[in-house]
Design an enzyme around this catalytic site. Structure first.
Site, PDB file in Angstrom:
ATOM      1  N   ARG A  32      52.095  77.752  37.697  1.00  0.00           N
ATOM      2  CA  ARG A  32      52.929  76.812  36.943  1.00  0.00           C
ATOM      3  C   ARG A  32      54.089  77.528  36.259  1.00  0.00           C
ATOM      4  O   ARG A  32      53.924  78.599  35.700  1.00  0.00           O
ATOM      5  CB  ARG A  32      52.040  76.135  35.896  1.00  0.00           C
ATOM      6  CG  ARG A  32      52.713  75.104  35.072  1.00  0.00           C
ATOM      7  CD  ARG A  32      51.712  74.395  34.182  1.00  0.00           C
ATOM      8  NE  ARG A  32      51.004  73.315  34.870  1.00  0.00           N
ATOM      9  CZ  ARG A  32      50.091  72.544  34.280  1.00  0.00           C
ATOM     10  NH1 ARG A  32      49.738  72.762  33.030  1.00  0.00           N
ATOM     11  NH2 ARG A  32      49.515  71.585  34.960  1.00  0.00           N
ATOM     12  N   GLU A  53      48.545  73.648  45.460  1.00  0.00           N
ATOM     13  CA  GLU A  53      48.226  72.232  45.657  1.00  0.00           C
ATOM     14  C   GLU A  53      47.205  72.032  46.775  1.00  0.00           C
ATOM     15  O   GLU A  53      46.322  71.185  46.676  1.00  0.00           O
ATOM     16  CB  GLU A  53      49.492  71.421  45.940  1.00  0.00           C
ATOM     17  CG  GLU A  53      50.448  71.312  44.758  1.00  0.00           C
ATOM     18  CD  GLU A  53      49.823  70.640  43.545  1.00  0.00           C
ATOM     19  OE1 GLU A  53      48.756  70.024  43.679  1.00  0.00           O
ATOM     20  OE2 GLU A  53      50.414  70.743  42.458  1.00  0.00           O
ATOM     21  N   GLY A  97      35.397  75.749  50.325  1.00  0.00           N
ATOM     22  CA  GLY A  97      35.021  74.477  50.916  1.00  0.00           C
ATOM     23  C   GLY A  97      36.142  73.760  51.641  1.00  0.00           C
ATOM     24  O   GLY A  97      37.288  74.214  51.623  1.00  0.00           O
ATOM     25  N   TYR A  98      35.791  72.655  52.287  1.00  0.00           N
ATOM     26  CA  TYR A  98      36.756  71.872  53.077  1.00  0.00           C
ATOM     27  C   TYR A  98      37.613  72.796  53.936  1.00  0.00           C
ATOM     28  O   TYR A  98      38.828  72.922  53.736  1.00  0.00           O
ATOM     29  CB  TYR A  98      37.638  71.019  52.169  1.00  0.00           C
ATOM     30  CG  TYR A  98      36.937  69.820  51.593  1.00  0.00           C
ATOM     31  CD1 TYR A  98      36.461  68.812  52.403  1.00  0.00           C
ATOM     32  CD2 TYR A  98      36.762  69.697  50.218  1.00  0.00           C
ATOM     33  CE1 TYR A  98      35.817  67.701  51.879  1.00  0.00           C
ATOM     34  CE2 TYR A  98      36.119  68.589  49.679  1.00  0.00           C
ATOM     35  CZ  TYR A  98      35.652  67.598  50.509  1.00  0.00           C
ATOM     36  OH  TYR A  98      35.020  66.513  49.984  1.00  0.00           O
ATOM     37  N   TYR A 136      49.550  62.883  48.580  1.00  0.00           N
ATOM     38  CA  TYR A 136      49.525  63.550  47.282  1.00  0.00           C
ATOM     39  C   TYR A 136      50.333  64.841  47.291  1.00  0.00           C
ATOM     40  O   TYR A 136      51.198  65.052  46.437  1.00  0.00           O
ATOM     41  CB  TYR A 136      48.081  63.856  46.844  1.00  0.00           C
ATOM     42  CG  TYR A 136      48.089  64.886  45.756  1.00  0.00           C
ATOM     43  CD1 TYR A 136      48.446  64.531  44.462  1.00  0.00           C
ATOM     44  CD2 TYR A 136      47.865  66.239  46.030  1.00  0.00           C
ATOM     45  CE1 TYR A 136      48.552  65.481  43.460  1.00  0.00           C
ATOM     46  CE2 TYR A 136      47.961  67.188  45.038  1.00  0.00           C
ATOM     47  CZ  TYR A 136      48.307  66.802  43.754  1.00  0.00           C
ATOM     48  OH  TYR A 136      48.427  67.742  42.778  1.00  0.00           O
ATOM     49  N   ASP A 154      46.739  61.352  41.992  1.00  0.00           N
ATOM     50  CA  ASP A 154      45.473  61.990  42.346  1.00  0.00           C
ATOM     51  C   ASP A 154      44.360  61.299  41.560  1.00  0.00           C
ATOM     52  O   ASP A 154      44.585  60.259  40.949  1.00  0.00           O
ATOM     53  CB  ASP A 154      45.529  63.487  42.029  1.00  0.00           C
ATOM     54  CG  ASP A 154      45.451  63.725  40.535  1.00  0.00           C
ATOM     55  OD1 ASP A 154      45.937  62.863  39.780  1.00  0.00           O
ATOM     56  OD2 ASP A 154      44.887  64.742  40.111  1.00  0.00           O
ATOM     57  N   CYS A 206      41.853  62.269  28.944  1.00  0.00           N
ATOM     58  CA  CYS A 206      41.389  61.021  29.572  1.00  0.00           C
ATOM     59  C   CYS A 206      40.335  61.356  30.620  1.00  0.00           C
ATOM     60  O   CYS A 206      40.470  61.065  31.797  1.00  0.00           O
ATOM     61  CB  CYS A 206      42.568  60.288  30.194  1.00  0.00           C
ATOM     62  SG  CYS A 206      42.241  58.558  30.613  1.00  0.00           S
ATOM     63  N   CYS A 213      40.194  59.677  23.145  1.00  0.00           N
ATOM     64  CA  CYS A 213      41.294  58.725  22.965  1.00  0.00           C
ATOM     65  C   CYS A 213      42.079  58.964  21.671  1.00  0.00           C
ATOM     66  O   CYS A 213      43.275  58.666  21.602  1.00  0.00           O
ATOM     67  CB  CYS A 213      40.757  57.300  22.997  1.00  0.00           C
ATOM     68  SG  CYS A 213      39.943  56.885  24.565  1.00  0.00           S
ATOM     69  N   CYS A 216      45.039  61.044  22.407  1.00  0.00           N
ATOM     70  CA  CYS A 216      45.857  60.680  23.568  1.00  0.00           C
ATOM     71  C   CYS A 216      47.239  60.158  23.155  1.00  0.00           C
ATOM     72  O   CYS A 216      47.350  59.285  22.284  1.00  0.00           O
ATOM     73  CB  CYS A 216      45.132  59.613  24.390  1.00  0.00           C
ATOM     74  SG  CYS A 216      46.046  59.134  25.871  1.00  0.00           S
ATOM     75  N   CYS A 222      47.121  51.721  25.505  1.00  0.00           N
ATOM     76  CA  CYS A 222      46.043  51.677  26.505  1.00  0.00           C
ATOM     77  C   CYS A 222      45.244  50.376  26.381  1.00  0.00           C
ATOM     78  O   CYS A 222      44.555  50.145  25.390  1.00  0.00           O
ATOM     79  CB  CYS A 222      45.123  52.887  26.319  1.00  0.00           C
ATOM     80  SG  CYS A 222      43.795  52.953  27.528  1.00  0.00           S
TER      81      CYS A 222
END
Length: 368
Positions: A32, A53, A97-98, A136, A154, A206, A213, A216, A222
């Site tokens: 990032r 990603e 995985g995957y 995505y 997502d 969240c 909350c 938030c 909300c």
DNA sequence: AACACGGGGGG
DNA sequence: CCCCCAGTGTT
């Protein structure tokens, strides 16, 4: 929405409120570019964004961090990755995985290197034409690396938005509706930070259970908080039970402490990964057949059962060990004998590490 | 639209 | 133990 509720509803949530929260509370992650740096014009590296990603697809930030750093150190550019042997990439991916992601990662790197001169496409459409990049990921790269006003959705965003608007239609049917809300909210300026802010919000505030909350930035808007119980959103379609499959796995050691390994086919479950020989994985196991389906004739010693849960079934493998095998020149079918000391470098999925550890507890503890 | 596809962490 | 996760590709 009728006229009365339109008049009395809270003012709509705005991207600005979320970005202000993000500037103060964003997480510092290896892939990032922090908001202060981004404000100075430093744009995130598309290769880094893409790699992170893809790794983050259905995978937690915590699990991805070490893999991301390892890949970047070993293959600093997309060209390096494109030129790497596929076996090396699969071995480096082992445990995440995957595994179709790893195969597509390699294909995508080759496409970028050979068809695009090593430069990632800078539009969502261009990105989505590449292997392993779908709705995505194309939106995420377009927004984060290229500052495009793309709607990033997502699992986190689905939860945040379904609560924000108290959407009671079950997922996945509600996705188009949620996507439209996300598109409305996404700002022209800082779309990448907005996307990451939404995901940070979902990951830290969240949350699925016991959302915070009170902390938030959207708690004044909300509808789930105002009129319902946020934890009841998103509504999801019922899921089905997991069947159990059974089989046997064979750990064979020769007189030089080498283990018999095989490579799985490139498609399907654990595609392209390495394994020890096993029987078929079936609903029932034929006890008389087990010995006969061993990869070679030997004194097979039962070492217990390991269980591994995949996405859509549970696997129980009875583990057998045979030692000091005299290797016949034309013995193993399609397999090879690998020195135990090299196990770490193999593309072994977690289920196979469990099998080998069950038969040889010190197999992966030997080094260091 | 439904299914196949890993693995690990949190409550 | 159950749930969920910065989803994609195939059928």
């Amino acid at each position: 929405m009728n006229v009365k509720s339109r008049i009395y509803a809270e003012p709509q949530p705005s991207a600005g409120e979320l970005l202000a929260w993000y500037d103060r509370h964003h997480r510092d992650l290896p892939w990032r570019t922090s908001p202060p740096m981004a404000a100075k014009g430093l744009r995130a590296n598309p290769y880094h964004v893409w790699l992170s990603e893809v790794m983050l697809q259905q995978t937690t930030v915590q699990a991805v961090k070490p893999y991301f750093l390892k890949f970047l150190e070993r293959w600093p550019t997309v060209i390096d990755l494109a030129r790497a042997p596929t076996e090396d990439v699969m071995a480096a991916w082992a445990g995440l995985g995957y595994y179709a992601r790893a195969r597509n990662l390699k294909k995508c790197a080759e496409a970028v290197a050979d068809l695009h001169g090593g430069i990632f496409p800078d539009t969502q459409e261009g990105l989505q034409s590449l292997p392993g990049i779908g709705d995505y990921t194309s939106a995420a790269i377009a927004a984060i690396a290229f500052n495009r006003q793309a709607a990033v959705m997502d699992g986190n965003v689905e939860r945040v938005v379904s609560r924000l608007y108290a959407i009671d239609e079950p997922l996945p049917g509600a996705k188009p509706l949620i996507k439209a809300r996300v598109a409305d909210l996404t700002p022209a300026g800082r779309p990448g930070d907005f996307a990451q802010a939404m995901m940070d919000l979902g990951a830290t505030i969240c949350t699925p259970k016991r959302p915070a909350c009170a902390l938030c930035p959207f708690n004044g808007h909300c509808l789930a908080l105002r009129d319902h119980d946020p934890e009841q959103f998103p509504v999801k379609a019922a899921k089905k039970a997991k069947p159990v499959r059974l089989g046997a796995a064979f750990v064979a050691l020769d007189q030089q402490n080498r283990i018999l390994l095989r490579k799985r086919g490139d498609k399907g479950l654990l595609g392209g990964m390495t394994e020890v020989p096993t029987t078929e994985w079936t609903a029932r196991i034929d006890g008389d057949d087990t010995e006969a389906s061993a990869p070679l004739s030997a004194h097979w010693q039962p070492k217990g059962v390991i269980t591994h849960v995949f996405t859509h079934f549970e696997l129980r493998l009875t583990v057998f060990l045979a030692q000091s095998i005299k290797v016949q020149p034309s013995g193993a079918d399609h397999g090879w004998w690998e020195p135990l000391i090299n196990l770490e470098a193999q593309a072994l999925p977690t289920v196979m590490k469990k099998v080998i550890t069950q038969a040889i507890p010190e197999a992966f503890a030997a080094r260091r």
